[in-house]
Motif scaffolding. Structure first.
Motif, PDB file in Angstrom:
ATOM      1  N   THR A 104      36.902  28.675  32.776  1.00  0.00           N
ATOM      2  CA  THR A 104      36.982  30.027  32.214  1.00  0.00           C
ATOM      3  C   THR A 104      38.004  30.088  31.093  1.00  0.00           C
ATOM      4  O   THR A 104      37.760  30.670  30.032  1.00  0.00           O
ATOM      5  CB  THR A 104      37.345  31.047  33.309  1.00  0.00           C
ATOM      6  N   LEU A 137      37.314  31.041  27.158  1.00  0.00           N
ATOM      7  CA  LEU A 137      38.046  32.130  26.504  1.00  0.00           C
ATOM      8  C   LEU A 137      38.809  31.614  25.285  1.00  0.00           C
ATOM      9  O   LEU A 137      38.833  32.257  24.230  1.00  0.00           O
ATOM     10  CB  LEU A 137      39.023  32.773  27.496  1.00  0.00           C
ATOM     11  N   VAL A 176      45.166  30.640  25.637  1.00  0.00           N
ATOM     12  CA  VAL A 176      44.788  30.932  27.020  1.00  0.00           C
ATOM     13  C   VAL A 176      45.297  29.790  27.886  1.00  0.00           C
ATOM     14  O   VAL A 176      45.138  28.615  27.531  1.00  0.00           O
ATOM     15  CB  VAL A 176      43.267  31.073  27.185  1.00  0.00           C
ATOM     16  N   LEU A 178      46.265  35.188  29.394  1.00  0.00           N
ATOM     17  CA  LEU A 178      45.671  35.398  28.085  1.00  0.00           C
ATOM     18  C   LEU A 178      46.795  35.836  27.150  1.00  0.00           C
ATOM     19  O   LEU A 178      47.376  36.910  27.322  1.00  0.00           O
ATOM     20  CB  LEU A 178      44.590  36.473  28.168  1.00  0.00           C
ATOM     21  N   TRP A 197      34.651  36.503  33.814  1.00  0.00           N
ATOM     22  CA  TRP A 197      34.592  36.863  32.400  1.00  0.00           C
ATOM     23  C   TRP A 197      33.200  36.588  31.837  1.00  0.00           C
ATOM     24  O   TRP A 197      32.606  35.550  32.115  1.00  0.00           O
ATOM     25  CB  TRP A 197      35.598  36.052  31.591  1.00  0.00           C
ATOM     26  N   ILE A 221      31.373  36.277  28.067  1.00  0.00           N
ATOM     27  CA  ILE A 221      31.674  36.109  26.650  1.00  0.00           C
ATOM     28  C   ILE A 221      30.342  36.003  25.918  1.00  0.00           C
ATOM     29  O   ILE A 221      29.582  35.047  26.115  1.00  0.00           O
ATOM     30  CB  ILE A 221      32.525  34.850  26.400  1.00  0.00           C
ATOM     31  N   ALA A 235      34.412  39.767  24.766  1.00  0.00           N
ATOM     32  CA  ALA A 235      34.779  39.165  26.048  1.00  0.00           C
ATOM     33  C   ALA A 235      35.142  40.295  27.009  1.00  0.00           C
ATOM     34  O   ALA A 235      36.006  41.123  26.706  1.00  0.00           O
ATOM     35  CB  ALA A 235      35.955  38.214  25.878  1.00  0.00           C
ATOM     36  N   GLY A 239      36.276  41.174  30.949  1.00  0.00           N
ATOM     37  CA  GLY A 239      36.760  40.698  32.242  1.00  0.00           C
ATOM     38  C   GLY A 239      36.411  41.703  33.324  1.00  0.00           C
ATOM     39  O   GLY A 239      36.861  42.852  33.281  1.00  0.00           O
TER      40      GLY A 239
END
Length: 270
Positions: A10, A14, A46, A55, A73, A75, A100, A102
């Protein structure tokens, strides 16, 4: 909770989508963070530590969060329809190209980058730490051996011992060691247990959890030795015998575990 490789993957996604980009729109849907303005900031990086995510933004700010059991998440290119209900969105970040989102993130807080280590100081060595070396492996093995009478399966899941192992890897590592998850730590080679844990997570660090593979074998249904293989049509991938399943742990920490009574020796559940 997700395995450490899922969190690592993840973070990688990100980072690839957001790092270095300016946020054209940002929402933090959390009571403590709703007044925090991120629009116009740049995502600087990240970081994942065990099952924790950070983040980072310019001005040395960092959004700490945890996926727990239900977080995740998405994206996607701008304009893509959300895959989960809007009321589950906790963070919305848009750049010139992607959005993105979450969903159902937990333990959200904004901290300084310098404070990140304080939030994860209780964790054992991170099995997917980029700086992983023999010293970290030795420390993890020592922590694992610190409670010799403890059941191996419970010890492997304890993030204070080593960070990153979840239910899948707990079951698979015990299988590869040839012992049941209820075997006392004193009866196994803790160094080998750490090596296997690190090796399996490292090999899967860039895979989606649905593509996870602990066996090295190709083909549908051949990705794991025992985890989730309790149905009669499946069975142990090595011997073909029945795979047993039971809960392991105390009260709220109970977790499902799988093992093959033919290939794994040692005690079973009470």
């Amino acid at each position: 909770m997700p395995e450490g490789d899922t969190v690592f993957h993840t973070a990688t996604r990100l980072r690839a989508a957001l790092a270095g980009s300016v946020l054209r729109h940002a929402q933090l849907r959390h009571p403590r963070l709703s007044t925090m303005e991120l629009t116009g900031r740049t995502v600087s990086g990240v970081r994942s530590v065990g099952k924790h995510l950070f983040l980072r933004f310019d001005d040395e700010l960092s959004l700490h969060h945890h996926l727990m059991m239900d977080g995740g998440w998405s994206i996607d290119p701008l304009g893509t329809r959300w895959r989960r209900p809007g009321h589950q969105a906790r963070v919305v970040l848009r750049t010139d190209e992607v959005e993105a989102v979450g969903f159902l993130l937990h333990e959200m807080r904004m901290v300084r980058v310098a404070e990140e280590d304080r939030l994860v100081a209780h964790l054992g060595p991170d099995l997917l730490d980029p700086a992983w070396d023999d010293d970290m492996a030795a420390l993890a093995a020592a922590r694992l051996a610190a409670e010799p009478s403890r059941a191996l399966g419970e010890a492997l899941l304890d993030q204070r011992v080593l960070a990153g192992v979840g239910n899948v890897y707990k079951s698979e590592v015990c299988f590869l060691l040839g012992v049941t998850p209820w075997t006392p730590v004193s009866e196994v080679d803790t160094g080998e247990a750490v090596r296997l844990s690190h090796d399996l997570l490292y090999r899967n660090r860039n895979r989606d959890r649905y593509d996870r593979n602990t066996t090295g074998q190709r083909g549908r249904g051949r990705g794991v030795w025992v985890y989730g293989r309790s149905k009669r049509a499946q069975g142990c991938l090595r011997c073909g015998g029945p795979v047993r399943v039971a809960e392991q742990g105390e009260e709220l920490r109970e977790r499902v575990t799988y093992w093959c009574p033919r290939c794994q020796s040692g005690p079973g559940p009470d």
